[in-house]
Design an enzyme around this catalytic site. Sequence first.
Site, PDB file in Angstrom:
ATOM      1  N   LYS A   4       7.208  12.735   8.990  1.00  0.00           N
ATOM      2  CA  LYS A   4       7.013  11.542   9.804  1.00  0.00           C
ATOM      3  C   LYS A   4       8.349  10.840  10.010  1.00  0.00           C
ATOM      4  O   LYS A   4       9.063  10.575   9.048  1.00  0.00           O
ATOM      5  CB  LYS A   4       6.023  10.583   9.139  1.00  0.00           C
ATOM      6  CG  LYS A   4       5.718   9.350   9.985  1.00  0.00           C
ATOM      7  CD  LYS A   4       4.734   8.419   9.297  1.00  0.00           C
ATOM      8  CE  LYS A   4       4.461   7.186  10.130  1.00  0.00           C
ATOM      9  NZ  LYS A   4       3.563   6.234   9.430  1.00  0.00           N
ATOM     10  N   GLY A   6       9.870   7.406  11.294  1.00  0.00           N
ATOM     11  CA  GLY A   6       9.475   6.035  11.584  1.00  0.00           C
ATOM     12  C   GLY A   6      10.646   5.164  11.994  1.00  0.00           C
ATOM     13  O   GLY A   6      11.809   5.582  11.933  1.00  0.00           O
ATOM     14  N   ALA A   7      10.332   3.939  12.389  1.00  0.00           N
ATOM     15  CA  ALA A   7      11.370   2.993  12.789  1.00  0.00           C
ATOM     16  C   ALA A   7      12.196   2.541  11.596  1.00  0.00           C
ATOM     17  O   ALA A   7      13.398   2.296  11.705  1.00  0.00           O
ATOM     18  CB  ALA A   7      10.741   1.791  13.478  1.00  0.00           C
ATOM     19  N   ALA A   9      11.816   4.113   8.247  1.00  0.00           N
ATOM     20  CA  ALA A   9      12.053   5.158   7.249  1.00  0.00           C
ATOM     21  C   ALA A   9      11.505   6.494   7.730  1.00  0.00           C
ATOM     22  O   ALA A   9      10.639   6.556   8.599  1.00  0.00           O
ATOM     23  CB  ALA A   9      11.401   4.775   5.924  1.00  0.00           C
ATOM     24  N   ASP A 127       0.686  -4.091   6.380  1.00  0.00           N
ATOM     25  CA  ASP A 127       0.451  -3.147   7.479  1.00  0.00           C
ATOM     26  C   ASP A 127      -0.867  -2.416   7.237  1.00  0.00           C
ATOM     27  O   ASP A 127      -0.917  -1.182   7.167  1.00  0.00           O
ATOM     28  CB  ASP A 127       1.607  -2.150   7.579  1.00  0.00           C
ATOM     29  CG  ASP A 127       1.622  -1.395   8.904  1.00  0.00           C
ATOM     30  OD1 ASP A 127       0.910  -1.819   9.837  1.00  0.00           O
ATOM     31  OD2 ASP A 127       2.348  -0.388   8.999  1.00  0.00           O
TER      32      ASP A 127
END
Length: 221
Positions: A4, A6-7, A9, A127
């Site tokens: 994955k 992500g923005a 990590a 989140d």
Amino acid sequence: MLIKKGAEANLYLESFTKVLHQAGKGKVVMKTRIPKRYRISELDIRLRESRTAQEAKLLSDAKRAGVLAPIVYEVDRRNMRIVMEFIEGKQVKLVLDKLRSAKRRELCRMIGRQIARLHRAGIIHGDLTTSNMIIRPDGRVYFVDFGLGGYDSSIEERGVDLHLLKRALQSTHFRIADQAYAEVLSGYREEFGEGAEEIIERAKDIESRGRYVSKEERAWR
């Protein structure tokens, strides 16, 4: 192996023996916080280091509070990396709509109880989406990705946590969102006990006044 991007990590899936110790077995997840070029270098390093350390602590404290979360094996503050247990299962996002009504109610109540345990321990997830919940084959639900989390026992922040979950349900599971959220609140009330109603009412108030904190904004806290 990158699983994955992500923005904030990147997540990598690796073998336990490769990352930690030859005597181990199975897989681990490595979460590495990535640099932000728009920040001053010294500030960026300080922020990533503190958030890496805090997320590891949140995961450990969540487990102590009785919440199912990955075990933290290693915190590498120099490389802004957390090595943690790999939770085998599926994202709740992928299964919630497909469940029979009774199973869905049971799952949502379980989620509500775990959120209540977090909140009773003074932890805000930050989140709460069904993408950040993993259901194992045995039916247990694990909470993951505490990267936007923090410590706050205020009614307001607990209300924001619930409100964010409601928005996530409406966005991803719109057909069953109202029923699912009602069952989450049922489990939340059962577990939290006295004071739960005030938090739930605050979540309604936050919705009515249109307060929404974006991921980007929460990342700067």
